[in-house]
Every structure is written in C-alpha cells, then in structure tokens.
Design a protein around this motif. Sequence first.
Motif, PDB file in Angstrom:
ATOM      1  N   VAL A  50     129.309 -99.513  45.606  1.00 51.02           N
ATOM      2  CA  VAL A  50     128.821-100.886  45.444  1.00 51.02           C
ATOM      3  C   VAL A  50     127.993-101.039  44.176  1.00 51.02           C
ATOM      4  CG1 VAL A  50     127.382-102.676  46.476  1.00 51.02           C
ATOM      5  CG2 VAL A  50     128.922-101.354  47.903  1.00 51.02           C
ATOM      6  N   ASP A  51     127.109-100.086  43.903  1.00 52.85           N
ATOM      7  CA  ASP A  51     126.284-100.194  42.699  1.00 52.85           C
ATOM      8  C   ASP A  51     127.130-100.152  41.436  1.00 52.85           C
ATOM      9  OD1 ASP A  51     123.851-100.441  44.041  1.00 52.85           O
ATOM     10  OD2 ASP A  51     123.605 -98.269  44.190  1.00 52.85           O
ATOM     11  N   MET A  59     130.286-101.055  41.212  1.00 52.24           N
ATOM     12  CA  MET A  59     131.024-102.311  41.137  1.00 52.24           C
ATOM     13  C   MET A  59     130.105-103.435  40.648  1.00 52.24           C
ATOM     14  SD  MET A  59     134.168-101.813  41.713  1.00 52.24           S
ATOM     15  CE  MET A  59     134.682-103.501  41.801  1.00 52.24           C
ATOM     16  N   SER A  60     128.849-103.421  41.080  1.00 52.23           N
ATOM     17  CA  SER A  60     127.887-104.426  40.602  1.00 52.23           C
ATOM     18  C   SER A  60     127.717-104.327  39.095  1.00 52.23           C
ATOM     19  CB  SER A  60     126.524-104.230  41.273  1.00 52.23           C
ATOM     20  OG  SER A  60     126.620-104.465  42.643  1.00 52.23           O
ATOM     21  N   ASN A  61     127.618-103.111  38.604  1.00 52.67           N
ATOM     22  CA  ASN A  61     127.476-102.908  37.157  1.00 52.67           C
ATOM     23  C   ASN A  61     128.705-103.383  36.398  1.00 52.67           C
ATOM     24  OD1 ASN A  61     124.884-101.892  37.363  1.00 52.67           O
ATOM     25  ND2 ASN A  61     125.585 -99.779  37.551  1.00 52.67           N
ATOM     26  N   ILE A  62     129.883-103.178  36.980  1.00 43.14           N
ATOM     27  CA  ILE A  62     131.111-103.645  36.334  1.00 43.14           C
ATOM     28  C   ILE A  62     131.100-105.169  36.242  1.00 43.14           C
ATOM     29  CG2 ILE A  62     133.613-103.890  36.647  1.00 43.14           C
ATOM     30  CD1 ILE A  62     133.573-100.962  37.680  1.00 43.14           C
ATOM     31  N   VAL A  63     130.711-105.832  37.340  1.00 41.62           N
ATOM     32  CA  VAL A  63     130.633-107.293  37.328  1.00 41.62           C
ATOM     33  C   VAL A  63     129.632-107.748  36.269  1.00 41.62           C
ATOM     34  CG1 VAL A  63     129.908-109.323  38.667  1.00 41.62           C
ATOM     35  CG2 VAL A  63     131.442-107.633  39.681  1.00 41.62           C
ATOM     36  N   LYS A  64     128.500-107.085  36.185  1.00 45.17           N
ATOM     37  CA  LYS A  64     127.489-107.429  35.176  1.00 45.17           C
ATOM     38  C   LYS A  64     128.050-107.248  33.769  1.00 45.17           C
ATOM     39  CE  LYS A  64     123.074-106.029  33.186  1.00 45.17           C
ATOM     40  NZ  LYS A  64     123.591-106.283  31.860  1.00 45.17           N
ATOM     41  N   GLU A  65     128.707-106.122  33.523  1.00 42.79           N
ATOM     42  CA  GLU A  65     129.264-105.868  32.184  1.00 42.79           C
ATOM     43  C   GLU A  65     130.323-106.900  31.827  1.00 42.79           C
ATOM     44  OE1 GLU A  65     130.288-101.831  31.105  1.00 42.79           O
ATOM     45  OE2 GLU A  65     128.803-101.075  32.540  1.00 42.79           O
ATOM     46  N   LEU A  66     131.168-107.252  32.788  1.00 45.39           N
ATOM     47  CA  LEU A  66     132.185-108.268  32.516  1.00 45.39           C
ATOM     48  C   LEU A  66     131.523-109.613  32.224  1.00 45.39           C
ATOM     49  CD1 LEU A  66     134.880-107.295  35.163  1.00 45.39           C
ATOM     50  CD2 LEU A  66     135.080-107.112  32.668  1.00 45.39           C
ATOM     51  N   HIS A  67     130.485-109.929  32.959  1.00 45.24           N
ATOM     52  CA  HIS A  67     129.741-111.162  32.702  1.00 45.24           C
ATOM     53  C   HIS A  67     129.142-111.128  31.301  1.00 45.24           C
ATOM     54  CE1 HIS A  67     126.373-114.013  32.895  1.00 45.24           C
ATOM     55  NE2 HIS A  67     127.182-114.706  33.660  1.00 45.24           N
ATOM     56  N   GLY A  75     140.499-109.041  41.856  1.00 44.12           N
ATOM     57  CA  GLY A  75     140.875-109.303  43.238  1.00 44.12           C
ATOM     58  C   GLY A  75     139.699-109.528  44.159  1.00 44.12           C
ATOM     59  N   MET A  76     138.654-110.149  43.638  1.00 48.24           N
ATOM     60  CA  MET A  76     137.458-110.410  44.439  1.00 48.24           C
ATOM     61  C   MET A  76     137.352-111.894  44.740  1.00 48.24           C
ATOM     62  SD  MET A  76     134.605-108.246  42.400  1.00 48.24           S
ATOM     63  CE  MET A  76     134.751-106.486  42.176  1.00 48.24           C
ATOM     64  N   ASP A  77     136.804-112.210  45.920  1.00 45.70           N
ATOM     65  CA  ASP A  77     136.542-113.620  46.189  1.00 45.70           C
ATOM     66  C   ASP A  77     135.138-113.978  45.714  1.00 45.70           C
ATOM     67  OD1 ASP A  77     134.681-112.895  48.208  1.00 45.70           O
ATOM     68  OD2 ASP A  77     136.218-112.974  49.759  1.00 45.70           O
ATOM     69  N   ARG A  78     134.821-115.268  45.743  1.00 40.31           N
ATOM     70  CA  ARG A  78     133.534-115.744  45.219  1.00 40.31           C
ATOM     71  C   ARG A  78     132.345-115.096  45.908  1.00 40.31           C
ATOM     72  NH1 ARG A  78     133.957-121.524  42.911  1.00 40.31           N
ATOM     73  NH2 ARG A  78     131.699-121.352  43.064  1.00 40.31           N
ATOM     74  N   ASP A  79     132.449-114.925  47.223  1.00 48.11           N
ATOM     75  CA  ASP A  79     131.335-114.327  47.965  1.00 48.11           C
ATOM     76  C   ASP A  79     131.083-112.884  47.547  1.00 48.11           C
ATOM     77  OD1 ASP A  79     130.829-116.642  49.400  1.00 48.11           O
ATOM     78  OD2 ASP A  79     132.079-116.054  51.099  1.00 48.11           O
ATOM     79  N   GLU A  80     132.153-112.140  47.343  1.00 46.28           N
ATOM     80  CA  GLU A  80     131.983-110.749  46.917  1.00 46.28           C
ATOM     81  C   GLU A  80     131.338-110.680  45.534  1.00 46.28           C
ATOM     82  OE1 GLU A  80     134.526-106.589  46.523  1.00 46.28           O
ATOM     83  OE2 GLU A  80     135.614-108.484  46.744  1.00 46.28           O
ATOM     84  N   ILE A  81     131.777-111.533  44.622  1.00 48.62           N
ATOM     85  CA  ILE A  81     131.179-111.563  43.289  1.00 48.62           C
ATOM     86  C   ILE A  81     129.703-111.926  43.391  1.00 48.62           C
ATOM     87  CG2 ILE A  81     131.193-112.742  41.040  1.00 48.62           C
ATOM     88  CD1 ILE A  81     134.283-113.038  41.456  1.00 48.62           C
ATOM     89  N   LEU A  82     129.384-112.919  44.214  1.00 50.06           N
ATOM     90  CA  LEU A  82     127.990-113.315  44.399  1.00 50.06           C
ATOM     91  C   LEU A  82     127.161-112.147  44.938  1.00 50.06           C
ATOM     92  CD1 LEU A  82     125.729-115.423  44.478  1.00 50.06           C
ATOM     93  CD2 LEU A  82     126.558-116.080  46.759  1.00 50.06           C
ATOM     94  N   ARG A  83     127.670-111.464  45.963  1.00 51.78           N
ATOM     95  CA  ARG A  83     126.929-110.318  46.528  1.00 51.78           C
ATOM     96  C   ARG A  83     126.705-109.237  45.479  1.00 51.78           C
ATOM     97  NH1 ARG A  83     130.357-111.423  50.834  1.00 51.78           N
ATOM     98  NH2 ARG A  83     131.723-109.694  50.288  1.00 51.78           N
ATOM     99  N   LEU A  84     127.725-108.963  44.683  1.00 54.65           N
ATOM    100  CA  LEU A  84     127.578-107.932  43.656  1.00 54.65           C
ATOM    101  C   LEU A  84     126.583-108.360  42.585  1.00 54.65           C
ATOM    102  CD1 LEU A  84     131.282-106.747  43.378  1.00 54.65           C
ATOM    103  CD2 LEU A  84     129.363-105.489  44.368  1.00 54.65           C
ATOM    104  N   LYS A  85     126.571-109.630  42.251  1.00 54.48           N
ATOM    105  CA  LYS A  85     125.584-110.135  41.284  1.00 54.48           C
ATOM    106  C   LYS A  85     124.178-110.012  41.856  1.00 54.48           C
ATOM    107  CE  LYS A  85     128.082-113.527  38.514  1.00 54.48           C
ATOM    108  NZ  LYS A  85     128.141-114.958  38.172  1.00 54.48           N
ATOM    109  N   GLN A  86     124.027-110.303  43.130  1.00 54.94           N
ATOM    110  CA  GLN A  86     122.708-110.229  43.752  1.00 54.94           C
ATOM    111  C   GLN A  86     122.174-108.799  43.764  1.00 54.94           C
ATOM    112  OE1 GLN A  86     123.769-112.099  47.459  1.00 54.94           O
ATOM    113  NE2 GLN A  86     122.890-114.056  46.838  1.00 54.94           N
ATOM    114  N   THR A  91     122.496-106.532  41.499  1.00 52.44           N
ATOM    115  CA  THR A  91     121.907-106.163  40.207  1.00 52.44           C
ATOM    116  C   THR A  91     120.550-106.795  40.026  1.00 52.44           C
ATOM    117  OG1 THR A  91     122.970-107.989  39.048  1.00 52.44           O
ATOM    118  CG2 THR A  91     124.156-105.879  39.087  1.00 52.44           C
ATOM    119  N   GLY A  92     120.306-107.902  40.730  1.00 55.85           N
ATOM    120  CA  GLY A  92     119.006-108.540  40.669  1.00 55.85           C
ATOM    121  C   GLY A  92     118.669-109.154  39.330  1.00 55.85           C
ATOM    122  N   LEU A  93     119.652-109.406  38.514  1.00 56.82           N
ATOM    123  CA  LEU A  93     119.388-109.939  37.184  1.00 56.82           C
ATOM    124  C   LEU A  93     119.627-111.443  37.145  1.00 56.82           C
ATOM    125  CD1 LEU A  93     121.010-107.178  34.991  1.00 56.82           C
ATOM    126  CD2 LEU A  93     118.605-107.507  35.491  1.00 56.82           C
ATOM    127  N   ALA A  94     118.603-112.164  36.825  1.00 55.04           N
ATOM    128  CA  ALA A  94     118.708-113.619  36.740  1.00 55.04           C
ATOM    129  C   ALA A  94     119.733-114.040  35.695  1.00 55.04           C
ATOM    130  CB  ALA A  94     117.346-114.219  36.419  1.00 55.04           C
TER     131      ALA A  94
END
Length: 177
Positions: free
Chosen positions: A114-115, A117-125, A139-150, A152-155
């Motif tokens: 999970v951590d 994957m969160s970093n990957i989402v952050k890097e892609l962002h 292949g992620m839904d909106r909720d999964e992306i939101l959870r992964l963003k949360q 990382t804790g980065l505003a």
Amino acid sequence: MKFKSPVYQVISVPIGKIEPNTYNPNTVAPPEMKLLYESIREDGYTMPIVCYYDKSRDVYIIVDGFHRYRVMLDYPDIYEREDGRLPVSVIDKPLDRRMASTIRHNRARGNHDVDLMSNIVKELHDLGRSDAWISRHLGMDRDEILRLKQITGLAALFQDVKFGQAWRPAEEEWEEP
C-alpha cells in the motif's frame, strides 16, 4: 545435460490447441481482468503462458496464465491482432508437480504494498497525471486513488480539488446564567 529454462524455448500455439487445467484455484475480479485486457492491448503479451503438452491428445494444458488465455478468448481485437495464437512456455512434469507449479506461480505474484502504491500515485500526480489518467492506466477506482492519496498525507495531492461546502457550523446560542 545442463538445465535450460523453458522461457528460452517459447513457441507460438493456436489457442484452439490450449485448454485450462481443472485445478487452478486462482480467480481475478472483473476490474483486474479489465486491467489485464488493457495491459495486453497496450503492451501485447509480454509473458508466455505456461503449459504442459499432452502428446496423447495433442493439446497444451495451462499450468499458469489462464487469465491471459481468457483475454484472447473474450476480446476479439486481441484474438485478431495475435492471429489466434499465444506464446507458450512448455514444462514437462507429472500432474502433482504441475499443480504445485500452478500454486507457486499464483502465490509468487504477491500483493501490492500500500505504501509503495501510494508513492506511485503521488509520483504520477507530481508528473501531472490526473486521477482519471491514473484510474484508466492503473485500473483503480476513485475511492482507491483517494485512499492512496490520504496515506501519503500530502496536501499537495489535493491542491487541484475543488471542495464544496458540505456543512457550516451553526452559531451556538449562549444563555447567560
């Protein structure tokens, strides 16, 4: 004789000569199957399926790769592009050893951390990719992306999000004693 890994002898086999085994306990949920299709559509078959060749019946029995096989059967665009053929790596083992191979292949894929994957989402962002892009390509839904963003804790991951006013705190009335 020196051992040679089967992957060095991949062959092209017509899908009509390939059949699933009867013992694979692995299942893939619809979103992951769609992602597998997208992966094969975008990148092609990058890994062969693993089969045992049954000489008496002249068929290849799947040991690993059933879902890659299903993609070709279920998606005409993939079938046509690949001319109805799959890359196959052949192993020659008795049934009990093939069953063990199937389980090892399934379990060796592991789970996504999970951590990480969160970093990957952050890097892609950070690279400017939108949630829609991340959803479509990972292949992620909106909720999964939101959870992964949360996680990382980065505003900064939410800086482009427009928030509505879901509620307003009411003014409390104070009574003087």
